[in-house]
Design an enzyme around this catalytic site. Structure first.
Site, PDB file in Angstrom:
ATOM      1  N   LYS A   6       0.820  -1.214   0.000  1.00 40.57           N
ATOM      2  CA  LYS A   6       0.000   0.000   0.000  1.00 40.57           C
ATOM      3  C   LYS A   6       0.859   1.272   0.000  1.00 40.57           C
ATOM      4  O   LYS A   6       0.366   2.355  -0.284  1.00 40.57           O
ATOM      5  CB  LYS A   6      -0.954  -0.008   1.192  1.00 40.57           C
ATOM      6  N   THR A  69     -14.970  -7.637  -3.244  1.00 38.98           N
ATOM      7  CA  THR A  69     -15.172  -6.271  -3.719  1.00 38.98           C
ATOM      8  C   THR A  69     -15.394  -6.197  -5.226  1.00 38.98           C
ATOM      9  O   THR A  69     -16.242  -5.451  -5.691  1.00 38.98           O
ATOM     10  CB  THR A  69     -13.991  -5.362  -3.314  1.00 38.98           C
ATOM     11  N   GLU A 146      -9.157   1.630  -2.804  1.00 40.98           N
ATOM     12  CA  GLU A 146      -8.739   0.235  -2.999  1.00 40.98           C
ATOM     13  C   GLU A 146      -8.317   0.013  -4.447  1.00 40.98           C
ATOM     14  O   GLU A 146      -8.967   0.493  -5.378  1.00 40.98           O
ATOM     15  CB  GLU A 146      -9.879  -0.716  -2.639  1.00 40.98           C
TER      16      GLU A 146
END
Length: 187
Positions: A6, A69, A146
């Site tokens: 990330k 997702t 995301e």
């Protein structure tokens, strides 16, 4: 320092704070002293608190649906013992300011992980167009910030170490004066 995928082109506070921490350690490594500062950057660890595996287990136990997702989301995974061992080995190679990146293997489609976990639990995946099957996989949409795919490198300048699963990323650091001024503004 344990970093994360990330930190590469961060899209959220966690990624930005990890990237900032990497930059601070790179700066600290340039200062005189005995301490060697190194970072190890990698993706998801199976069974860790942020892993989808415990969530999927709960959802399967409850009878579903299992929430994913996006159908194209992929992630890298490794086990806790693998991650711990590689972090220790990378740390022993550090000269200071190093950004080590672990070879996470091939990325896994999260929907395939969900499907396998449902089947390994003794259930079948419910077809969305019918009532055939036991547990449905429901796509709930990407969360803000995301990414569909994880990235472990900021640039393409990477060299392999003596360990076959540990790379050293050659990444630019910030000018110490610029970093110091901006940390004061941030504070």
């Amino acid at each position: 320092m344990i970093s994360t995928d990330k930190a590469v082109r961060p899209t959220n506070v966690m990624g930005a704070s990890k990237r900032l921490a990497e930059l601070v350690l790179q700066d600290l490594s340039k200062q005189p002293g005995q301490t060697r500062f190194s970072m190890v950057r990698f993706g998801n660890v199976l069974g860790s608190s942020g892993s989808v595996v415990p969530l999927f287990k709960e959802q399967i136990k409850a009878g579903g649906p299992v929430t994913v997702t996006h159908p194209e989301v992929t992630r890298f995974f490794m086990t806790i013992p693998e991650a711990a061992q590689l972090v220790l080995q990378a740390g022993s190679m550090g000269k200071g300011g190093d950004v080590f990146v672990l070879d996470m293997g091939e990325p896994v489609k999260i929907v395939e992980l969900a499907r396998k976990m449902i089947e390994l639990s003794g259930f079948s995946v419910k077809a969305s167009a019918s009532d055939v099957g036991d547990i449905e996989i429901e796509f709930v949409g990407l969360r803000p910030g995301e990414k569909l795919y994880e990235e472990l490198l900021i640039g393409q300048n990477v060299t392999w170490t003596k360990h076959p699963r540990i790379m050293r990323a050659e990444e630019d650091s910030l000018d110490p004066k610029f970093l110091d001024e901006n940390l004061k503004i941030l504070k």
